[in-house]
Design a protein around this motif. Structure first.
Motif, PDB file in Angstrom:
ATOM      1  N   ALA A   3      26.751  18.589  50.987  1.00  0.00           N
ATOM      2  CA  ALA A   3      27.716  19.681  51.172  1.00  0.00           C
ATOM      3  C   ALA A   3      27.960  19.920  52.663  1.00  0.00           C
ATOM      4  O   ALA A   3      29.102  20.124  53.095  1.00  0.00           O
ATOM      5  CB  ALA A   3      27.229  20.952  50.493  1.00  0.00           C
ATOM      6  N   MET A   4      26.891  19.886  53.467  1.00  0.00           N
ATOM      7  CA  MET A   4      27.038  20.067  54.913  1.00  0.00           C
ATOM      8  C   MET A   4      27.881  18.932  55.509  1.00  0.00           C
ATOM      9  O   MET A   4      28.765  19.169  56.329  1.00  0.00           O
ATOM     10  CB  MET A   4      25.665  20.112  55.579  1.00  0.00           C
ATOM     11  CG  MET A   4      25.735  20.317  57.081  1.00  0.00           C
ATOM     12  SD  MET A   4      26.441  21.899  57.581  1.00  0.00           S
ATOM     13  CE  MET A   4      25.052  22.964  57.235  1.00  0.00           C
ATOM     14  N   HIS A   5      27.638  17.719  55.075  1.00  0.00           N
ATOM     15  CA  HIS A   5      28.398  16.582  55.597  1.00  0.00           C
ATOM     16  C   HIS A   5      29.867  16.646  55.187  1.00  0.00           C
ATOM     17  O   HIS A   5      30.754  16.289  55.973  1.00  0.00           O
ATOM     18  CB  HIS A   5      27.765  15.266  55.160  1.00  0.00           C
ATOM     19  CG  HIS A   5      26.458  15.002  55.844  1.00  0.00           C
ATOM     20  ND1 HIS A   5      25.615  13.988  55.449  1.00  0.00           N
ATOM     21  CD2 HIS A   5      25.832  15.616  56.882  1.00  0.00           C
ATOM     22  CE1 HIS A   5      24.538  13.990  56.228  1.00  0.00           C
ATOM     23  NE2 HIS A   5      24.655  14.971  57.094  1.00  0.00           N
ATOM     24  N   ARG A   6      30.159  17.116  53.958  1.00  0.00           N
ATOM     25  CA  ARG A   6      31.558  17.301  53.541  1.00  0.00           C
ATOM     26  C   ARG A   6      32.244  18.306  54.467  1.00  0.00           C
ATOM     27  O   ARG A   6      33.381  18.098  54.900  1.00  0.00           O
ATOM     28  CB  ARG A   6      31.646  17.823  52.104  1.00  0.00           C
ATOM     29  CG  ARG A   6      31.482  16.812  51.030  1.00  0.00           C
ATOM     30  CD  ARG A   6      31.936  17.327  49.668  1.00  0.00           C
ATOM     31  NE  ARG A   6      31.555  18.691  49.340  1.00  0.00           N
ATOM     32  CZ  ARG A   6      30.391  19.042  48.775  1.00  0.00           C
ATOM     33  NH1 ARG A   6      29.477  18.125  48.497  1.00  0.00           N
ATOM     34  NH2 ARG A   6      30.132  20.302  48.481  1.00  0.00           N
ATOM     35  N   TYR A   7      31.557  19.402  54.734  1.00  0.00           N
ATOM     36  CA  TYR A   7      32.096  20.442  55.603  1.00  0.00           C
ATOM     37  C   TYR A   7      32.451  19.859  56.974  1.00  0.00           C
ATOM     38  O   TYR A   7      33.552  20.048  57.485  1.00  0.00           O
ATOM     39  CB  TYR A   7      31.086  21.580  55.739  1.00  0.00           C
ATOM     40  CG  TYR A   7      31.429  22.562  56.822  1.00  0.00           C
ATOM     41  CD1 TYR A   7      32.347  23.583  56.601  1.00  0.00           C
ATOM     42  CD2 TYR A   7      30.857  22.459  58.085  1.00  0.00           C
ATOM     43  CE1 TYR A   7      32.680  24.470  57.604  1.00  0.00           C
ATOM     44  CE2 TYR A   7      31.186  23.343  59.090  1.00  0.00           C
ATOM     45  CZ  TYR A   7      32.095  24.349  58.853  1.00  0.00           C
ATOM     46  OH  TYR A   7      32.433  25.225  59.848  1.00  0.00           O
ATOM     47  N   LEU A   8      31.509  19.120  57.574  1.00  0.00           N
ATOM     48  CA  LEU A   8      31.721  18.570  58.915  1.00  0.00           C
ATOM     49  C   LEU A   8      32.864  17.559  58.945  1.00  0.00           C
ATOM     50  O   LEU A   8      33.680  17.555  59.871  1.00  0.00           O
ATOM     51  CB  LEU A   8      30.434  17.933  59.435  1.00  0.00           C
ATOM     52  CG  LEU A   8      29.282  18.914  59.643  1.00  0.00           C
ATOM     53  CD1 LEU A   8      27.990  18.157  59.881  1.00  0.00           C
ATOM     54  CD2 LEU A   8      29.569  19.887  60.752  1.00  0.00           C
ATOM     55  N   ARG A   9      32.921  16.701  57.947  1.00  0.00           N
ATOM     56  CA  ARG A   9      34.048  15.749  57.881  1.00  0.00           C
ATOM     57  C   ARG A   9      35.353  16.515  57.755  1.00  0.00           C
ATOM     58  O   ARG A   9      36.339  16.200  58.422  1.00  0.00           O
ATOM     59  CB  ARG A   9      33.908  14.788  56.711  1.00  0.00           C
ATOM     60  CG  ARG A   9      35.126  13.854  56.603  1.00  0.00           C
ATOM     61  CD  ARG A   9      35.089  12.956  55.413  1.00  0.00           C
ATOM     62  NE  ARG A   9      34.268  11.794  55.721  1.00  0.00           N
ATOM     63  CZ  ARG A   9      33.971  10.850  54.841  1.00  0.00           C
ATOM     64  NH1 ARG A   9      34.420  10.943  53.596  1.00  0.00           N
ATOM     65  NH2 ARG A   9      33.247   9.819  55.174  1.00  0.00           N
ATOM     66  N   GLY A  10      35.367  17.534  56.922  1.00  0.00           N
ATOM     67  CA  GLY A  10      36.569  18.340  56.759  1.00  0.00           C
ATOM     68  C   GLY A  10      37.017  18.982  58.059  1.00  0.00           C
ATOM     69  O   GLY A  10      38.214  19.009  58.369  1.00  0.00           O
ATOM     70  N   VAL A  11      36.067  19.506  58.846  1.00  0.00           N
ATOM     71  CA  VAL A  11      36.408  20.123  60.126  1.00  0.00           C
ATOM     72  C   VAL A  11      37.015  19.091  61.066  1.00  0.00           C
ATOM     73  O   VAL A  11      38.079  19.324  61.650  1.00  0.00           O
ATOM     74  CB  VAL A  11      35.160  20.787  60.764  1.00  0.00           C
ATOM     75  CG1 VAL A  11      35.442  21.209  62.207  1.00  0.00           C
ATOM     76  CG2 VAL A  11      34.708  21.993  59.945  1.00  0.00           C
ATOM     77  N   ASP A  12      36.380  17.948  61.219  1.00  0.00           N
ATOM     78  CA  ASP A  12      36.866  16.945  62.163  1.00  0.00           C
ATOM     79  C   ASP A  12      38.158  16.281  61.721  1.00  0.00           C
ATOM     80  O   ASP A  12      38.937  15.824  62.554  1.00  0.00           O
ATOM     81  CB  ASP A  12      35.791  15.882  62.428  1.00  0.00           C
ATOM     82  CG  ASP A  12      34.660  16.422  63.281  1.00  0.00           C
ATOM     83  OD1 ASP A  12      34.862  17.421  64.007  1.00  0.00           O
ATOM     84  OD2 ASP A  12      33.559  15.844  63.220  1.00  0.00           O
ATOM     85  N   ARG A  13      38.420  16.224  60.428  1.00  0.00           N
ATOM     86  CA  ARG A  13      39.645  15.610  59.922  1.00  0.00           C
ATOM     87  C   ARG A  13      40.710  16.652  59.589  1.00  0.00           C
ATOM     88  O   ARG A  13      41.775  16.318  59.066  1.00  0.00           O
ATOM     89  CB  ARG A  13      39.345  14.766  58.667  1.00  0.00           C
ATOM     90  CG  ARG A  13      38.336  13.650  58.892  1.00  0.00           C
ATOM     91  CD  ARG A  13      38.851  12.420  59.633  1.00  0.00           C
ATOM     92  NE  ARG A  13      39.300  12.586  60.991  1.00  0.00           N
ATOM     93  CZ  ARG A  13      38.536  12.579  62.084  1.00  0.00           C
ATOM     94  NH1 ARG A  13      37.241  12.446  61.993  1.00  0.00           N
ATOM     95  NH2 ARG A  13      39.063  12.735  63.285  1.00  0.00           N
ATOM     96  N   CYS A  14      40.437  17.945  59.854  1.00  0.00           N
ATOM     97  CA  CYS A  14      41.368  19.040  59.529  1.00  0.00           C
ATOM     98  C   CYS A  14      41.750  19.004  58.055  1.00  0.00           C
ATOM     99  O   CYS A  14      42.903  19.210  57.682  1.00  0.00           O
ATOM    100  CB  CYS A  14      42.606  18.994  60.412  1.00  0.00           C
ATOM    101  SG  CYS A  14      42.280  19.282  62.155  1.00  0.00           S
TER     102      CYS A  14
END
Length: 168
Positions: free
Chosen positions: A21-32
């Protein structure tokens, strides 16, 4: 199977799901990617993130629509993740470092921690409450003499190579 072993396996699975879940969040932030960011939060999750204090799903919209548009690139990294499980709840502290590039190529780098309470609801571990702590930040120009390597450039939308599974 030994009861301690069964519990250990359940704990490992919970830790893996929280990390995912944390990794999904971070990818989402960096990929907008608003939907990917939102997928890490329960619908009623609270996020206290700098001057933002509200629902995590609202933070996802604000982050992409207001804040990340001021940067041409960002890269978030996490380490030192401590997960303390308590049934269907978990206290999670995660260290992060983020580098953000302004349109004029100046860099904003920050380091801090996500202080989270994760909860398992309907079989899914997601953030239920988040407090972001800033431990340090720095702002300055990049090194104009630094050589640029010939890599495929990252994109801040779904045209980024991570979404193209045909080549993988």
């Amino acid at each position: 199977m030994d009861i301690d072993l069964e519990q250990g396996l359940r704990d490992l699975l919970a830790e893996r799901e929280i990390t995912a879940a944390m990794h999904r969040y971070l990818r989402g932030v960096d990929r907008c990617d608003v939907d990917l960011i939102k997928s890490a939060y329960h619908p009623d999750a609270r996020d206290r993130h700098g001057d933002f204090d509200g629902l995590g799903t609202d933070f996802a919209d604000a982050l992409v629509n207001e804040r990340l548009l001021q940067f041409t690139a960002s890269s978030h990294h996490v380490s030192n993740m401590t997960i303390e499980l308590d049934g269907d709840r978990a206290f999670v502290e995660t260290y992060f470092m983020a580098v953000n590039v302004k349109p004029d190529h100046r860099l904003l780098s920050v380091g801090g921690r996500y202080i989270d309470r994760f909860e398992r609801c309907a079989g899914e571990w997601k953030v239920a409450d988040r407090q972001v702590v800033l431990d340090w930040d720095t702002f300055g120009p990049p090194d104009p003499e630094a050589p640029r390597a010939p890599f495929v450039p990252g994109r801040r939308d779904k045209s980024d190579p991570v979404y193209d599974r045909a080549e993988a």
